[in-house]
Design a protein around this motif. Sequence first.
Motif, PDB file in Angstrom:
ATOM      1  N   ARG A   1       0.843  -1.188   0.000  1.00  0.00           N
ATOM      2  CA  ARG A   1       0.000   0.000   0.000  1.00  0.00           C
ATOM      3  C   ARG A   1       0.889   1.253   0.000  1.00  0.00           C
ATOM      4  NH1 ARG A   1      -3.291  -2.187   5.108  1.00  0.00           N
ATOM      5  NH2 ARG A   1      -1.372  -3.398   5.199  1.00  0.00           N
TER       6      ARG A   1
ATOM      7  N   TYR B   1       4.164 -12.784  12.068  1.00  0.00           N
ATOM      8  CA  TYR B   1       3.622 -12.770  10.702  1.00  0.00           C
ATOM      9  C   TYR B   1       3.855 -14.119  10.024  1.00  0.00           C
ATOM     10  CZ  TYR B   1       2.786  -7.656  10.293  1.00  0.00           C
ATOM     11  OH  TYR B   1       2.306  -6.374  10.399  1.00  0.00           O
TER      12      TYR B   1
ATOM     13  N   THR C   1       1.188  -9.682  16.276  1.00  0.00           N
ATOM     14  CA  THR C   1       0.880  -9.110  14.952  1.00  0.00           C
ATOM     15  C   THR C   1       0.037  -7.830  15.047  1.00  0.00           C
ATOM     16  OG1 THR C   1      -1.104 -10.447  14.644  1.00  0.00           O
ATOM     17  CG2 THR C   1       0.971 -11.364  13.803  1.00  0.00           C
TER      18      THR C   1
ATOM     19  N   THR D   1       1.210  -5.371  15.957  1.00  0.00           N
ATOM     20  CA  THR D   1       2.315  -4.439  15.623  1.00  0.00           C
ATOM     21  C   THR D   1       2.611  -3.444  16.750  1.00  0.00           C
ATOM     22  OG1 THR D   1       1.056  -2.646  14.543  1.00  0.00           O
ATOM     23  CG2 THR D   1       1.724  -4.476  13.134  1.00  0.00           C
TER      24      THR D   1
ATOM     25  N   GLY E   1      -6.112  -3.539  19.347  1.00  0.00           N
ATOM     26  CA  GLY E   1      -5.634  -3.375  17.977  1.00  0.00           C
ATOM     27  C   GLY E   1      -5.935  -4.599  17.129  1.00  0.00           C
ATOM     28  N   ARG E   2      -5.580  -5.760  17.651  1.00  0.00           N
ATOM     29  CA  ARG E   2      -5.750  -6.991  16.861  1.00  0.00           C
ATOM     30  C   ARG E   2      -7.224  -7.227  16.534  1.00  0.00           C
ATOM     31  NH1 ARG E   2      -3.014  -8.380  13.407  1.00  0.00           N
ATOM     32  NH2 ARG E   2      -4.959  -7.951  12.466  1.00  0.00           N
TER      33      ARG E   2
ATOM     34  N   ASP F   1      -9.325  -6.890  12.932  1.00  0.00           N
ATOM     35  CA  ASP F   1      -9.952  -8.076  12.332  1.00  0.00           C
ATOM     36  C   ASP F   1     -11.452  -7.902  12.117  1.00  0.00           C
ATOM     37  OD1 ASP F   1      -7.551  -9.352  12.250  1.00  0.00           O
ATOM     38  OD2 ASP F   1      -7.887 -10.591  14.026  1.00  0.00           O
TER      39      ASP F   1
ATOM     40  N   THR G   1     -11.893  -5.752   9.129  1.00  0.00           N
ATOM     41  CA  THR G   1     -11.366  -6.113   7.797  1.00  0.00           C
ATOM     42  C   THR G   1     -11.668  -7.547   7.364  1.00  0.00           C
ATOM     43  OG1 THR G   1      -9.210  -6.806   8.640  1.00  0.00           O
ATOM     44  CG2 THR G   1      -9.419  -4.498   8.071  1.00  0.00           C
TER      45      THR G   1
ATOM     46  N   TYR H   1     -10.151   2.236  12.659  1.00  0.00           N
ATOM     47  CA  TYR H   1     -10.931   1.002  12.430  1.00  0.00           C
ATOM     48  C   TYR H   1     -12.373   1.025  12.945  1.00  0.00           C
ATOM     49  CZ  TYR H   1      -6.448  -0.868  10.995  1.00  0.00           C
ATOM     50  OH  TYR H   1      -5.260  -1.069  10.345  1.00  0.00           O
TER      51      TYR H   1
END
Length: 560
Positions: A275, A387, A412, A414, A452-453, A457, A460, A532
């Motif tokens: 991206r 990852y 993940t 991040t 965050g995780r 999810d 998305t 998100y």
Amino acid sequence: MAANESNTTQKENSKTSTDPVRPVANFPPPIWDDRLLSLTVDYLELEAYAKAIDEPKEELRRLIINVNMDSNAKLCLINSVYRLGLRYMFREEIECQLDKLFKELNMEDYDQADLHTVSTNFQVFRQHGYKLSCDVFNKFKDHSSGKFKEYITADVRGMLSFYESTQLRIRGESILDEAIVFTEAHLVDVVDTLEGNLARQVRHALRSYFHRGMHIVEARLYFSNYEKECSTYDSLSKLANTHVNYLQQLHKEELRIFTEWIKDMDFKTITPYARDRTPEVYLWAIAIFPEPDYSQSRIVLAKMVQLILVLDDIYDAYGTIEELRLLTSAINSWEINVMEQLPEYIKPLYNILLNELTEVEKQLSREGRADRVYASKQAFQELAGGYLQEAEWRYHRHVPSFEEYLRNGLITSTYDVFIKSSLMVMGDIVCDKALAWYESRTNIEEAAKLLGRIYNDVTTYQFEGERAQQVESVHTYMKTFGVPENVAVNELKKMIENNWKDINEGCLKPTEVSMELLAPILNLSRMTDTIYRYNDRFTFPENTIVEYVTLLFIDSVPKY
Ligand SMILES: CC(C)=CCC/C(C)=C/CC/C(C)=C/COP(=O)(O)OP(=O)(O)O
């Protein structure tokens, strides 16, 4: 977001029988492109703004410590200072005032106070870490019917503040859980009947909670939507205006430097599969460190976010499983001489990763803090491992249990790279005790990572569909608990709310580290909510994030 199909597909194609067929990610193209390179900064103006801050700042300092000011007026003033993003200038004075006011507080003081006053007090104390009890709202409830008293609905300003107060709730505060439903329904009902600033305030609050918003954007909108509050004191409006103009020039200059770096590194050519999101990446850095003193830190942090981004797009989309294994092992060894073993297209990226951290190391070694880089490197190594674990699950068509997935999901998310890289560039305030605290797997840190995780999810998973092969929160939850999709999504949304409650709790005194050191966690969670809450605004920035970039870097503010 995972790309079009499994990164592990090895099919025959027209060139040779062994060339992998790489999935096409189909990410939307960048919105800004080279326009950002032409951002112009007036350095004389920048300097003039920096100087012009001093006088109103000193005047405001005197107001904040003024012993003759009524306590409610003082709390309203501190509220405006906080919401305008000016707290960093008066940390000690505000702390000292709130300490005193909180100690002197008598719950009976609230007997006669209206909803707006009680809510403002509640927000100011909670935002600064003081646990004012949610019982202050009990008097607005009719305890025989269990409902909120009808008369408060006539006070829209009060309802709005009450609504915003609910965002600071922690676990077990059921009155605030009920209040959010009650106030939101009412504000939705009346919003179209309102006019002027109040209409703008309510409309904005329904779209973005102040406490969960990107602080600098919220500050900028407070400045335009709350004219009355900002103009109560001349020094406040003068300082706010000058500060907005100063930050805009400064951030514009940083974005220009960061954009040049992206161009110099030639990301467009070396990572065409990823991206292309330059200002969007930069927003994450501003979200974490909005204050002017962190100018250099923001540029370093933005580079780290760019590296996370391209790694994510290799692991999720472009790389084959063999390539990902090689890349992970190279990142683990962190040696330039293993580069030869990497596929040609990954070499330049690996080079940038190692070089950038070496550069920071050189810079920090001049300040005697080179060891701070170690934690960030280690976080990148763990991220690569996390990852790869996801890629292996997809390759082996294995859907892990929810617990197993989330354990890896903490990595993940991040967040560790974000946090360790932030600590790396925060200067002297990051002492060994603070680093040890960060290593001790605290509740607040874990809550933020889960937030965050799961948030990512839940937002998305539908785009990812087939591509993620159910290696995300929604499908692992469905599989583990044997529930349908809508139930899983609802449960995950409840977990997000609980994560927020734990983050709020972690910011209440006594804390083991200062609020300044907690800020990267809180601000990262705020940015996650901003990105998100409705959709993946990072990958698809065409609405809200375009507005944010325009507001922060392009729209001018009339000078005071
Ligand atoms: C919580 C979270 C992931 C925050 C991201 C923070 C951030 C902007 C990092 C840089 C870009 C990135 C990896 C975005 C997420 O992509 P994605 O949607 O493809 O993430 P995924 O591959 O982990 O699902």
